[in-house]
Motif scaffolding. Structure first.
Motif, PDB file in Angstrom:
ATOM      1  N   MET A 129      52.092  53.873  41.070  1.00 40.41           N
ATOM      2  CA  MET A 129      51.930  52.688  40.209  1.00 40.41           C
ATOM      3  C   MET A 129      51.726  53.109  38.760  1.00 40.41           C
ATOM      4  SD  MET A 129      51.896  49.971  42.261  1.00 40.41           S
ATOM      5  CE  MET A 129      52.660  50.492  43.797  1.00 40.41           C
TER       6      MET A 129
ATOM      7  N   GLU B 199      53.031  50.936  36.230  1.00 42.39           N
ATOM      8  CA  GLU B 199      53.218  49.740  35.397  1.00 42.39           C
ATOM      9  C   GLU B 199      51.921  49.444  34.660  1.00 42.39           C
ATOM     10  OE1 GLU B 199      52.972  49.327  38.738  1.00 42.39           O
ATOM     11  OE2 GLU B 199      55.019  49.410  39.477  1.00 42.39           O
ATOM     12  N   LYS B 200      51.937  49.723  33.387  1.00 41.85           N
ATOM     13  CA  LYS B 200      50.714  49.541  32.610  1.00 41.85           C
ATOM     14  C   LYS B 200      50.845  48.323  31.703  1.00 41.85           C
ATOM     15  CE  LYS B 200      47.115  52.547  32.427  1.00 41.85           C
ATOM     16  NZ  LYS B 200      47.083  53.674  31.506  1.00 41.85           N
TER      17      LYS B 200
ATOM     18  N   ILE C 256      50.317  45.275  31.750  1.00 39.82           N
ATOM     19  CA  ILE C 256      50.853  43.987  32.157  1.00 39.82           C
ATOM     20  C   ILE C 256      49.733  42.972  32.075  1.00 39.82           C
ATOM     21  CG2 ILE C 256      51.741  42.717  34.132  1.00 39.82           C
ATOM     22  CD1 ILE C 256      53.268  45.383  34.777  1.00 39.82           C
TER      23      ILE C 256
ATOM     24  N   GLN D 158      47.065  39.997  32.344  1.00 39.04           N
ATOM     25  CA  GLN D 158      46.369  39.426  33.496  1.00 39.04           C
ATOM     26  C   GLN D 158      46.962  38.069  33.882  1.00 39.04           C
ATOM     27  OE1 GLN D 158      43.851  40.897  35.459  1.00 39.04           O
ATOM     28  NE2 GLN D 158      44.373  42.737  34.312  1.00 39.04           N
TER      29      GLN D 158
ATOM     30  N   ILE E  95      49.598  39.043  36.365  1.00 35.53           N
ATOM     31  CA  ILE E  95      48.964  39.529  37.587  1.00 35.53           C
ATOM     32  C   ILE E  95      48.335  38.383  38.371  1.00 35.53           C
ATOM     33  CG2 ILE E  95      47.097  40.993  38.446  1.00 35.53           C
ATOM     34  CD1 ILE E  95      47.808  42.578  35.666  1.00 35.53           C
ATOM     35  N   GLY E  96      47.759  37.457  37.629  1.00 27.28           N
ATOM     36  CA  GLY E  96      47.159  36.302  38.280  1.00 27.28           C
ATOM     37  C   GLY E  96      48.168  35.465  39.059  1.00 27.28           C
TER      38      GLY E  96
ATOM     39  N   PRO F  38      49.620  36.942  43.363  1.00 29.90           N
ATOM     40  CA  PRO F  38      49.194  36.529  44.701  1.00 29.90           C
ATOM     41  C   PRO F  38      49.832  35.217  45.132  1.00 29.90           C
ATOM     42  CG  PRO F  38      47.298  37.257  43.434  1.00 29.90           C
ATOM     43  CD  PRO F  38      48.461  37.173  42.478  1.00 29.90           C
ATOM     44  N   ARG F  39      50.089  34.355  44.174  1.00 27.19           N
ATOM     45  CA  ARG F  39      50.730  33.079  44.526  1.00 27.19           C
ATOM     46  C   ARG F  39      52.188  33.288  44.899  1.00 27.19           C
ATOM     47  NH1 ARG F  39      52.285  28.329  41.388  1.00 27.19           N
ATOM     48  NH2 ARG F  39      52.183  26.539  42.790  1.00 27.19           N
TER      49      ARG F  39
ATOM     50  N   PHE G 232      58.110  44.537  36.872  1.00 30.97           N
ATOM     51  CA  PHE G 232      57.881  45.539  37.909  1.00 30.97           C
ATOM     52  C   PHE G 232      59.168  46.148  38.448  1.00 30.97           C
ATOM     53  CE2 PHE G 232      54.494  42.386  37.973  1.00 30.97           C
ATOM     54  CZ  PHE G 232      53.398  43.197  37.766  1.00 30.97           C
TER      55      PHE G 232
ATOM     56  N   ILE H 269      52.879  46.169  44.969  1.00 35.86           N
ATOM     57  CA  ILE H 269      52.356  46.058  43.601  1.00 35.86           C
ATOM     58  C   ILE H 269      50.881  45.674  43.641  1.00 35.86           C
ATOM     59  CG2 ILE H 269      52.493  44.720  41.469  1.00 35.86           C
ATOM     60  CD1 ILE H 269      55.560  44.419  42.148  1.00 35.86           C
ATOM     61  N   LEU H 270      50.549  44.760  44.532  1.00 37.34           N
ATOM     62  CA  LEU H 270      49.165  44.309  44.644  1.00 37.34           C
ATOM     63  C   LEU H 270      48.279  45.330  45.357  1.00 37.34           C
ATOM     64  CD1 LEU H 270      49.729  40.545  45.507  1.00 37.34           C
ATOM     65  CD2 LEU H 270      48.635  41.457  43.454  1.00 37.34           C
ATOM     66  N   GLY H 271      48.895  46.356  45.867  1.00 40.13           N
ATOM     67  CA  GLY H 271      48.107  47.411  46.508  1.00 40.13           C
ATOM     68  C   GLY H 271      47.617  47.028  47.889  1.00 40.13           C
TER      69      GLY H 271
ATOM     70  N   LYS I 284      36.530  48.235  37.601  1.00 42.18           N
ATOM     71  CA  LYS I 284      37.159  46.915  37.667  1.00 42.18           C
ATOM     72  C   LYS I 284      36.192  45.893  38.222  1.00 42.18           C
ATOM     73  CE  LYS I 284      40.707  49.092  36.437  1.00 42.18           C
ATOM     74  NZ  LYS I 284      41.142  48.971  35.042  1.00 42.18           N
TER      75      LYS I 284
ATOM     76  N   GLU J  94      35.939  41.792  39.240  1.00 39.19           N
ATOM     77  CA  GLU J  94      36.561  40.475  39.409  1.00 39.19           C
ATOM     78  C   GLU J  94      35.429  39.490  39.697  1.00 39.19           C
ATOM     79  OE1 GLU J  94      39.828  39.521  39.196  1.00 39.19           O
ATOM     80  OE2 GLU J  94      39.556  37.500  39.994  1.00 39.19           O
TER      81      GLU J  94
ATOM     82  N   ASP K 154      43.245  35.551  46.743  1.00 35.32           N
ATOM     83  CA  ASP K 154      43.983  35.860  45.524  1.00 35.32           C
ATOM     84  C   ASP K 154      43.126  36.675  44.564  1.00 35.32           C
ATOM     85  OD1 ASP K 154      45.792  34.192  46.721  1.00 35.32           O
ATOM     86  OD2 ASP K 154      46.090  32.878  45.004  1.00 35.32           O
TER      87      ASP K 154
ATOM     88  N   MET L  95      42.951  40.143  45.724  1.00 33.87           N
ATOM     89  CA  MET L  95      44.224  40.832  45.481  1.00 33.87           C
ATOM     90  C   MET L  95      44.342  41.279  44.025  1.00 33.87           C
ATOM     91  SD  MET L  95      47.061  38.709  47.639  1.00 33.87           S
ATOM     92  CE  MET L  95      47.038  38.630  49.433  1.00 33.87           C
ATOM     93  N   LYS L  96      43.893  40.453  43.116  1.00 37.35           N
ATOM     94  CA  LYS L  96      43.892  40.848  41.706  1.00 37.35           C
ATOM     95  C   LYS L  96      43.052  42.104  41.509  1.00 37.35           C
ATOM     96  CE  LYS L  96      43.059  36.661  39.883  1.00 37.35           C
ATOM     97  NZ  LYS L  96      42.457  35.787  38.848  1.00 37.35           N
ATOM     98  N   LEU L  97      41.901  42.105  42.173  1.00 33.22           N
ATOM     99  CA  LEU L  97      41.034  43.275  42.083  1.00 33.22           C
ATOM    100  C   LEU L  97      41.750  44.503  42.641  1.00 33.22           C
ATOM    101  CD1 LEU L  97      38.210  44.168  41.229  1.00 33.22           C
ATOM    102  CD2 LEU L  97      37.412  43.693  43.535  1.00 33.22           C
ATOM    103  N   SER L  98      42.415  44.303  43.744  1.00 34.19           N
ATOM    104  CA  SER L  98      43.161  45.389  44.375  1.00 34.19           C
ATOM    105  C   SER L  98      44.237  45.921  43.440  1.00 34.19           C
ATOM    106  CB  SER L  98      43.784  44.883  45.678  1.00 34.19           C
ATOM    107  OG  SER L  98      44.745  45.781  46.165  1.00 34.19           O
ATOM    108  N   TYR L  99      44.961  45.020  42.781  1.00 32.38           N
ATOM    109  CA  TYR L  99      45.982  45.443  41.819  1.00 32.38           C
ATOM    110  C   TYR L  99      45.378  46.316  40.718  1.00 32.38           C
ATOM    111  CZ  TYR L  99      49.159  45.458  37.900  1.00 32.38           C
ATOM    112  OH  TYR L  99      49.934  45.886  36.854  1.00 32.38           O
TER     113      TYR L  99
ATOM    114  N   ALA M 282      44.379  49.695  42.011  1.00 33.98           N
ATOM    115  CA  ALA M 282      45.513  50.569  42.286  1.00 33.98           C
ATOM    116  C   ALA M 282      46.057  51.172  40.993  1.00 33.98           C
ATOM    117  CB  ALA M 282      46.618  49.790  43.006  1.00 33.98           C
TER     118      ALA M 282
END
Lengths: 210, 210
Positions: free
Chosen positions: A1, A3-4, A6, A8, A11-12, A15-16, A55, A77-79, A188, A190, B196, B199-203, B206
């Motif tokens: 990974m 991809e820097k 990017i 939020q 990214i938000g 998941p959707r 991505f 991507i979401l890990g 990190k 959240e 969700d 998942m953001k946290l996971s991203y 990662a």
DNA sequence: TAGATTGTTAATCGATTAACAATC
DNA sequence: TAGATTGTTAATCGATTAACAATC
């Protein structure tokens, strides 16, 4: 990974996207165009294409996106192609509810330990996980490959606990305490500020009332 | 309340302002400048002044903002100077945890009723509120001045339930189900999509791993 | 091939930051 | 008064939308 940088905002939305693609996959849909997806999700096709192209080029001209492939790519991507081990700090109602909620585990988020500072509940089991005293958390993190700590404690102890967890090597905190944590950059966080969320709802409600 | 068309970005910051002002108030601080507040909150003074001026000129040149006054004004803007009556649909772990969480009540969000469709738990009490069958929800809403419904049910039943609640006059839904509700415009929905969030946290985790 | 749809560049829109005159 | 700090306008930055050539 790699991809820097990017935003939020992008990214938000991932998941959707992932959720909708999962639904399409379950329905047996093979391909989807940005246009069709945008109709479903009520956003613009342009935004979808822009977002995804941060991505990589997952689509094919004239065809659209392969649902299964895109679903998997976003998962990566979401890990969440890998498992994550979590511990939960604070075995109150909310902490227990989270541990009992199976959908996290289905996505690879595995609760490994529960910690509290109330001796009365040491040994109590929540979905087969024993509540342990806070003193045990340091070694537990070291020995169980824990990535994420979930903070479901009152706000007065949260800031201090977060610092403690960071000193034990925790790199990500899912924070339910109603306070801003103070952690080094690189860690990190959240936040799930439920009261803030409810207040936003209250604002929007008040707006159109009377 | 006639402040219209204020972006959700601004509104999303209001609860945080409210929280910091509450802290300052509790510390007995009388006044605060946008500069001091921005240092605390790690955003720009300019943004704070812009945000607040959407709602009125609460400050005084050369002085700053009166903490107590601004705290109250933001409270009014958020609509938490009044009480809100809530019902919760889904008496599972999460639903119970929310009912038991006292901080909502402290801010005027009062749980009045709990509903479920599992006969085995009808009559069970959660913080002195009896779990009632879903059939009772219609009359309950009518008779108890309910503003907000909290959805803590599995996603498969959430969409349908939301429509049902709207038909009974509910104007705002706090949705914990992992699905997008489909409600008429004018009905306010605030989503809390925990997976969700995770998942953001996971991203982000990662991203800086390895 | 013709039609569909992407990836990507350009245009627009909106949100954040900077600057400063007004004024307490 | 002099200093501080607002409210507000202007400048910048970033995110979203539109447009279209490339191409499957």
């Amino acid at each position: 990974m790699v991809e820097k940088d990017i935003s939020q905002a992008v990214i938000g939305r991932l998941p959707r996207y992932f959720r909708y693609l999962g639904m399409l996959k379950d329905e047996g849909v093979e391909r989807v165009s940005s246009r069709d997806l945008s109709d479903m999700m009520r956003l613009t096709a342009s935004q979808i294409r822009q977002d995804l192209n941060h991505f990589g080029g997952f689509g094919h001209q004239g065809y659209g996106y392969n649902v299964e492939n895109l679903y998997e790519e976003i998962g990566k991507i979401l890990g969440i192609d890998k498992e994550h081990n979590l511990i939960i700090i604070g075995a109150g109602n909310l902490g227990q509810a989270l541990v009992n909620y199976m959908n996290f585990e289905r996505r690879g988020f595995i609760f490994k330990g529960i910690f509290d500072n109330d001796p009365k509940i040491y040994g109590m089991k929540v979905r087969n996980i024993e509540v342990k005293p806070m003193e045990a958390v340091k070694d537990f993190i070291k020995n169980n490959n824990i990535d994420i700590a979930v903070l479901t404690v009152p706000k007065d102890s949260a800031v201090e606990l977060a610092e403690e967890l960071v000193s034990y090597g925790i790199k990500a905190i899912w924070n339910f305490a109603h306070v801003d944590l103070n952690v080094p950059s690189g860690i990190k966080v959240e936040n799930v500020h439920l009261l803030d969320s409810l207040m936003k709802l209250s604002y929007n409600l008040a707006l159109h009332e009377e």
